[in-house]
Enzyme design. Sequence first.
Site, short mmCIF file in Angstrom:
data_model
loop_
_atom_site.label_atom_id
_atom_site.label_comp_id
_atom_site.label_asym_id
_atom_site.label_seq_id
_atom_site.Cartn_x
_atom_site.Cartn_y
_atom_site.Cartn_z
N LEU A 156 39.92 102.45 63.32
CA LEU A 156 40.31 102.94 62.82
C LEU A 156 41.63 103.92 63.87
CD1 LEU A 156 43.13 100.68 61.75
CD2 LEU A 156 42.86 103.10 60.03
N HIS A 157 41.86 103.13 65.26
CA HIS A 157 43.27 103.70 65.88
C HIS A 157 44.21 102.87 66.08
CE1 HIS A 157 40.75 100.48 68.20
NE2 HIS A 157 41.41 101.36 69.53
N GLN A 158 45.83 103.70 65.61
CA GLN A 158 46.49 103.10 66.37
C GLN A 158 47.28 103.82 67.58
OE1 GLN A 158 49.98 102.13 63.43
NE2 GLN A 158 50.99 104.18 63.31
#
Length: 184
Positions: free
Chosen positions: A142-144
């Site tokens: 996950l990476h925003q």
Amino acid sequence: MSPPTGDTFHQAGVGEPDGLDRLWTPHRMAYIQGENKPVDASAGECPFCRIPSLGDAEGLVVRRGQTAYAVLNLYPYSPGHLMVCPYRHVADYTDTTDAEAVEIATLTRAAMRTIRAVSGAHGFNLGTNQGADAGAGIAAHLHQHVVPRWAGDQNFMPIIGRTKTLPELLSDTRALLAEAWKDS
Ligand SMILES: [Zn+2]
């Protein structure tokens, strides 16, 4: 940092190649040596898991929290484009713990404030691509994305030349943001 001495500047880091070439205007011949995409979805192949073990400058880490960290994108859409992600190798936003979800939000907020303070960004795109089919290049972790925007920043260059012009080297951007970062 001092200018690279040779024609090629090797920068470790993490990001998702998009097929666009990039012009590094401070040093015309400084190119980014890209990360290869992971061969599978395991943590051992994951650049988001590997980056925290590097030094801040080497890995382009801007800020380290307790459960999550902020790192410049090696393939930025605009100067200051960074990503906020948990240290844990989790793919889906719903897999985050409460502590991780809160810290990802807190780091995102602080990143916006910091980028605005140092660069006067006019706006931002925030978001996560959940799954490869939704556009995630490294879907397993996950990476925003936090992408600063300026009026007129998407000019004809990416379309005509498939090239983005970036006014700063990533290492300079990282140092600028890390120095200015305030947690509150
Ligand atoms: Zn990972």
